[in-house]
Design a protein around this motif. Sequence first.
Motif, PDB file in Angstrom:
ATOM      1  N   ALA A  84      49.838  36.694  44.437  1.00 51.98           N
ATOM      2  CA  ALA A  84      49.685  37.897  45.265  1.00 51.98           C
ATOM      3  C   ALA A  84      48.214  38.214  45.464  1.00 51.98           C
ATOM      4  N   PRO A  85      47.860  38.806  46.635  1.00 50.12           N
ATOM      5  CA  PRO A  85      46.459  39.141  46.896  1.00 50.12           C
ATOM      6  C   PRO A  85      45.850  40.019  45.806  1.00 50.12           C
ATOM      7  N   GLU A  86      46.628  41.000  45.297  1.00 52.39           N
ATOM      8  CA  GLU A  86      46.088  41.907  44.265  1.00 52.39           C
ATOM      9  C   GLU A  86      45.676  41.116  43.027  1.00 52.39           C
ATOM     10  N   VAL A  87      46.467  40.087  42.705  1.00 53.14           N
ATOM     11  CA  VAL A  87      46.148  39.292  41.513  1.00 53.14           C
ATOM     12  C   VAL A  87      44.855  38.508  41.766  1.00 53.14           C
ATOM     13  N   CYS A  88      44.690  38.003  42.989  1.00 50.55           N
ATOM     14  CA  CYS A  88      43.447  37.285  43.323  1.00 50.55           C
ATOM     15  C   CYS A  88      42.243  38.206  43.151  1.00 50.55           C
ATOM     16  N   VAL A  89      42.384  39.430  43.651  1.00 47.70           N
ATOM     17  CA  VAL A  89      41.275  40.389  43.559  1.00 47.70           C
ATOM     18  C   VAL A  89      40.900  40.603  42.093  1.00 47.70           C
ATOM     19  N   GLN A  90      41.927  40.778  41.256  1.00 49.86           N
ATOM     20  CA  GLN A  90      41.651  40.962  39.817  1.00 49.86           C
ATOM     21  C   GLN A  90      40.944  39.742  39.243  1.00 49.86           C
ATOM     22  N   LEU A  91      41.386  38.566  39.638  1.00 49.79           N
ATOM     23  CA  LEU A  91      40.788  37.344  39.081  1.00 49.79           C
ATOM     24  C   LEU A  91      39.356  37.152  39.576  1.00 49.79           C
ATOM     25  N   TRP A  92      39.134  37.359  40.881  1.00 47.85           N
ATOM     26  CA  TRP A  92      37.765  37.219  41.394  1.00 47.85           C
ATOM     27  C   TRP A  92      36.837  38.165  40.637  1.00 47.85           C
ATOM     28  N   SER A  93      37.325  39.396  40.442  1.00 46.88           N
ATOM     29  CA  SER A  93      36.449  40.367  39.802  1.00 46.88           C
ATOM     30  C   SER A  93      36.213  39.999  38.330  1.00 46.88           C
ATOM     31  N   HIS A  94      37.248  39.480  37.692  1.00 50.30           N
ATOM     32  CA  HIS A  94      37.106  39.033  36.300  1.00 50.30           C
ATOM     33  C   HIS A  94      36.081  37.880  36.196  1.00 50.30           C
ATOM     34  N   LEU A  95      36.165  36.945  37.124  1.00 49.93           N
ATOM     35  CA  LEU A  95      35.241  35.797  37.102  1.00 49.93           C
ATOM     36  C   LEU A  95      33.800  36.272  37.330  1.00 49.93           C
ATOM     37  N   LEU A  96      33.644  37.255  38.254  1.00 50.34           N
ATOM     38  CA  LEU A  96      32.308  37.808  38.507  1.00 50.34           C
ATOM     39  C   LEU A  96      31.746  38.467  37.252  1.00 50.34           C
ATOM     40  N   GLN A  97      32.599  39.274  36.616  1.00 47.93           N
ATOM     41  CA  GLN A  97      32.166  39.959  35.389  1.00 47.93           C
ATOM     42  C   GLN A  97      31.728  38.967  34.311  1.00 47.93           C
ATOM     43  N   LEU A  98      32.430  37.846  34.262  1.00 47.89           N
ATOM     44  CA  LEU A  98      32.082  36.835  33.252  1.00 47.89           C
ATOM     45  C   LEU A  98      30.849  36.023  33.665  1.00 47.89           C
ATOM     46  N   GLY A  99      30.405  36.222  34.895  1.00 53.32           N
ATOM     47  CA  GLY A  99      29.239  35.478  35.388  1.00 53.32           C
ATOM     48  C   GLY A  99      29.546  34.016  35.651  1.00 53.32           C
ATOM     49  N   ILE A 100      30.773  33.746  36.071  1.00 49.51           N
ATOM     50  CA  ILE A 100      31.178  32.350  36.333  1.00 49.51           C
ATOM     51  C   ILE A 100      30.481  31.840  37.600  1.00 49.51           C
ATOM     52  N   THR A 101      29.962  30.628  37.512  1.00 43.71           N
ATOM     53  CA  THR A 101      29.300  30.005  38.670  1.00 43.71           C
ATOM     54  C   THR A 101      29.921  28.633  38.926  1.00 43.71           C
ATOM     55  N   LYS A 102      29.358  27.946  39.906  1.00 39.62           N
ATOM     56  CA  LYS A 102      29.852  26.613  40.258  1.00 39.62           C
ATOM     57  C   LYS A 102      29.682  25.601  39.129  1.00 39.62           C
ATOM     58  N   SER A 103      28.821  25.942  38.154  1.00 36.80           N
ATOM     59  CA  SER A 103      28.628  25.013  37.028  1.00 36.80           C
ATOM     60  C   SER A 103      29.746  25.152  36.005  1.00 36.80           C
ATOM     61  N   ASP A 104      30.591  26.171  36.169  1.00 39.44           N
ATOM     62  CA  ASP A 104      31.694  26.386  35.234  1.00 39.44           C
ATOM     63  C   ASP A 104      32.990  25.857  35.857  1.00 39.44           C
ATOM     64  N   VAL A 105      34.053  25.923  35.063  1.00 38.52           N
ATOM     65  CA  VAL A 105      35.322  25.345  35.517  1.00 38.52           C
ATOM     66  C   VAL A 105      36.453  26.343  35.274  1.00 38.52           C
ATOM     67  N   LEU A 106      37.405  26.376  36.206  1.00 38.04           N
ATOM     68  CA  LEU A 106      38.635  27.127  35.963  1.00 38.04           C
ATOM     69  C   LEU A 106      39.705  26.118  35.555  1.00 38.04           C
ATOM     70  N   VAL A 107      40.270  26.284  34.377  1.00 37.04           N
ATOM     71  CA  VAL A 107      41.335  25.389  33.918  1.00 37.04           C
ATOM     72  C   VAL A 107      42.658  26.145  34.034  1.00 37.04           C
ATOM     73  N   CYS A 108      43.612  25.570  34.764  1.00 37.11           N
ATOM     74  CA  CYS A 108      44.898  26.245  34.963  1.00 37.11           C
ATOM     75  C   CYS A 108      45.969  25.546  34.155  1.00 37.11           C
ATOM     76  N   LEU A 109      46.556  26.266  33.230  1.00 35.80           N
ATOM     77  CA  LEU A 109      47.618  25.736  32.382  1.00 35.80           C
ATOM     78  C   LEU A 109      48.904  26.449  32.773  1.00 35.80           C
ATOM     79  N   GLY A 110      49.816  25.729  33.412  1.00 35.55           N
ATOM     80  CA  GLY A 110      51.049  26.406  33.799  1.00 35.55           C
ATOM     81  C   GLY A 110      51.841  25.637  34.830  1.00 35.55           C
ATOM     82  N   GLY A 111      52.824  26.314  35.398  1.00 34.57           N
ATOM     83  CA  GLY A 111      53.668  25.706  36.421  1.00 34.57           C
ATOM     84  C   GLY A 111      53.066  25.878  37.803  1.00 34.57           C
ATOM     85  N   GLY A 112      53.895  25.656  38.804  1.00 34.44           N
ATOM     86  CA  GLY A 112      53.424  25.677  40.187  1.00 34.44           C
ATOM     87  C   GLY A 112      52.797  26.997  40.614  1.00 34.44           C
ATOM     88  N   SER A 113      53.283  28.110  40.077  1.00 36.18           N
ATOM     89  CA  SER A 113      52.713  29.397  40.498  1.00 36.18           C
ATOM     90  C   SER A 113      51.278  29.518  40.003  1.00 36.18           C
TER      91      SER A 113
END
Length: 348
Positions: free
Chosen positions: A67-96
């Motif tokens: 959902a868009p709201e979840v994306c907004v939360q995640l983008w903001s969380h990544l910004l707060q953590l100072g995530i950049t292109k040198s970092d990686v998002l690892v997704c552990l889970g099913g298709g969703s």
Amino acid sequence: VKITRPKFVRTIEALSKALSNQLGKRRYVLLTDDTVGEVCLPLLSEFLGANSPLDIIEVEAGEACKAPEVCVQLWSHLLQLGITKSDVLVCLGGGSVTDLGGFVAATYKRGIPVVFIPTTVLAMTDASIGGKNGIDFEGVKNAVGTIIQPESVLVYTGFADTLSEEQYLSGFAEIVKHGIIGGNPLWKDLEKYINKRRALDERLLRKSVDVKLIIVTKDPFENGDRRILNVGHSIGHAIESAFLKNGQSVEHGIAVAMGILVELKLSLRLKRISEKDAFSIARVLQDWFGHVLPSFPDWSQIEPFLIHDKKTNSKKILLPLPISIGHVEIVDFGRWALLKDVYNQFVG
Ligand code: GLY
């Protein structure tokens, strides 16, 4: 475009090693959902050792997280953590989780690397392969998304043991789909293994993944051949949506199996498939999924969603139909009335 081939690992320990090798010295954030966080993450965490994530983000399990709201939360969380292109998002889970995480990674800072660790049969054989990601918007499934390859896909088939019967079979519907598209050797295996829940066979999974890789490599951005991977999905999505609207739910793959049954019958009516092949496909579908298929919703309940489906086109009515075992073709079947008639044979 280079399509990412999954790496198969045999143990959790090997999985954590493969992840460490992939990450090198980079920082990473782990995205998962509350179910996987409870069931699979503890298994992996045990071996992560010093290589632990900067943060673990858990979203609600299932389609709701796309959902868009979840994306907004995640983008903001990544910004707060100072995530950049040198970092990686690892997704552990099913298709969703891979659909959501792939989209967030593709859009945050115009794209950061993403690694998928699929935990369901569906994600291992389909969702994590080929780079499609996306979220649902205004009630339309996968309405917003991109196609971008993950940096790596790490597959540990043992996670499939944690699935319920229906979740397991849901993923198998995509394997059966690949069997219809690719034919042998996968199809022979599917006929042989019928309906025996057992540890997910890595060789079978590899054959299924190979079918997808061949098609996606030919047509990475779905301008042509890749559309045949949607066999069963136009009708399947409409069935899923009708269930949702009624406050019920059906596993994605189970709805896809229902969709394939309808499309198979349509192909038979159009005399595009031989009775022998149609019978063989119907038998495999019936034997694998017969005991978990819910009743088909009425046509009036699925029709509105068929018109919304981006894979159909209201002037030409296009559907990928099984033509033989090993051959699916996009067919303009011309008349809604015909589809309705065929569909109604499954209702009641
Ligand atoms: N799931 C179909 C595709 O990736 O094209």
